[in-house]
Scaffold this motif. Structure first.
Motif, PDB file in Angstrom:
ATOM      1  N   CYS A  95       0.831  -1.206   0.000  1.00  0.00           N
ATOM      2  CA  CYS A  95       0.000   0.000   0.000  1.00  0.00           C
ATOM      3  C   CYS A  95       0.866   1.256   0.000  1.00  0.00           C
ATOM      4  O   CYS A  95       0.512   2.261  -0.617  1.00  0.00           O
ATOM      5  CB  CYS A  95      -0.926  -0.010   1.202  1.00  0.00           C
ATOM      6  N   LEU A  97       2.148   1.732  -3.653  1.00  0.00           N
ATOM      7  CA  LEU A  97       1.039   2.164  -4.496  1.00  0.00           C
ATOM      8  C   LEU A  97       0.582   3.568  -4.112  1.00  0.00           C
ATOM      9  O   LEU A  97       0.180   4.365  -4.966  1.00  0.00           O
ATOM     10  CB  LEU A  97      -0.118   1.171  -4.399  1.00  0.00           C
ATOM     11  N   GLY A  98       0.667   3.880  -2.812  1.00  0.00           N
ATOM     12  CA  GLY A  98       0.339   5.232  -2.370  1.00  0.00           C
ATOM     13  C   GLY A  98       1.300   6.258  -2.939  1.00  0.00           C
ATOM     14  O   GLY A  98       0.893   7.379  -3.285  1.00  0.00           O
ATOM     15  N   VAL A 106      -4.986   2.338  -0.236  1.00  0.00           N
ATOM     16  CA  VAL A 106      -3.847   2.879  -0.999  1.00  0.00           C
ATOM     17  C   VAL A 106      -3.848   4.407  -0.946  1.00  0.00           C
ATOM     18  O   VAL A 106      -2.820   5.045  -0.646  1.00  0.00           O
ATOM     19  CB  VAL A 106      -3.901   2.392  -2.457  1.00  0.00           C
TER      20      VAL A 106
END
Length: 295
Positions: free
Chosen positions: A91, A94-95, A122
């Motif tokens: 996460c 993706l963040g 995310v």
């Protein structure tokens, strides 16, 4: 199973490729059909087995509020390529992608950020890391920590079945029967099949693992003091509605329950969902202007 209500793009919407230093991201961009872009843009982030197409039914209404609206495929998801490196699908990683996308979409302006389901986890990382200026944040059918209920069961099945049996097996034993039970049209079933098989198996496996193990970061999000909306269907089968309501209270956030919707309000009740988002965004912008004038 929730599916896009239609696959034809509405007026004002078109597919785009967003070039970033991290790679190319597939997107759908919507602009006002009438009038001009005069408000801050919005970035929409889909859930685990979803894609940018899950927002088709709300794009036109959102854009008509005077905004550029961009829905994306995450790295490794549908039409956005991704590596075989599992670390690309945490996460946090993706963040960081969302941070980069928001900065490009915003072009120096603040951006309204919406994360659906796993996309909410995310997008929350992008808010908490503090790298990007956001106008507001909406958690759509997304909870405080690890996913629960039926959706958690499906996530565990992805972890068990994809490595050994592959995506086609998952389609035939899980996604296709659910689509048939919901009377999904052959055209949309074909799209759902193509979308699932286009995912990176590595991405799907490790995103599912993240969804099943994510810790509660509600208190950290509350410290960001960003206008936040918690929006969910009254019959959500991911995070229980009570859990999302409690999260909203902890955040001091507005909470909107979408009548009749389950886990995908943008598909199941698009006009209700779009109206709630536009009203929230307008309020957030008005509050920002008033705060700035007082400062």
């Amino acid at each position: 199973m929730s599916t896009p209500r239609f696959l034809d793009l509405p007026p004002g919407a078109a597919p785009q490729k967003i070039e970033t230093p991290l790679g190319t991201f597939a997107a759908l961009e919507a602009l006002p059909v009438n009038g001009v872009v005069e408000r801050w843009p919005a970035l929409l982030v889909p859930g685990l087995t979803g894609s940018k197409e899950d927002f088709i039914a709300v794009l036109m209404t959102l854009a008509q509020s005077g905004r550029r609206v961009v829905a994306v495929d995450l790295r490794g998801q549908y039409e956005t390529p991704g590596p075989d490196d599992p670390s690309a699908y945490t996460c946090a990683a993706l963040g960081a992608d969302v941070d980069t996308l928001a900065q490009i979409v915003g072009g120096g302006e603040a951006v309204h950020l919406v994360g659906h389901s796993f996309g909410g986890l995310v997008a929350r990382e992008a808010v908490i890391d503090g790298r990007t200026k956001f106008a507001s944040f909406t958690l759509m059918s997304s909870g405080p920590g690890a996913i629960e209920g039926l959706r958690a069961h499906n996530g565990r099945k992805i972890l068990e079945e994809v490595p050994e049996l592959g995506l086609e097996h998952v389609w035939q034993t899980r996604f296709e029967p659910a689509a048939l039970a919901d009377d999904v049209t052959p055209e949309i079933r074909q799209f759902l099949h193509r979308r699932l098989l286009s995912n990176s198996p590595t991405a799907l496996i490790h995103m599912a693992e993240q969804a099943l193990t994510m810790r509660d970061r509600t208190d950290e999000l509350a410290e960001m003091e960003l206008p936040t909306l918690v929006l969910y269907g009254e019959h959500d089968d991911g995070w229980p509605p009570e859990s999302q309501s409690e999260m909203a209270a902890r955040l001091g956030a507005e909470s909107v329950v979408v009548p009749g919707a389950v886990h995908s309000p943008a598909v199941e009740a698009p006009e209700t969902t779009a109206t709630a988002l536009v009203r929230f965004w307008n309020t957030a912008e008005t509050h920002h202007r008033e705060t700035r004038s007082l400062g």
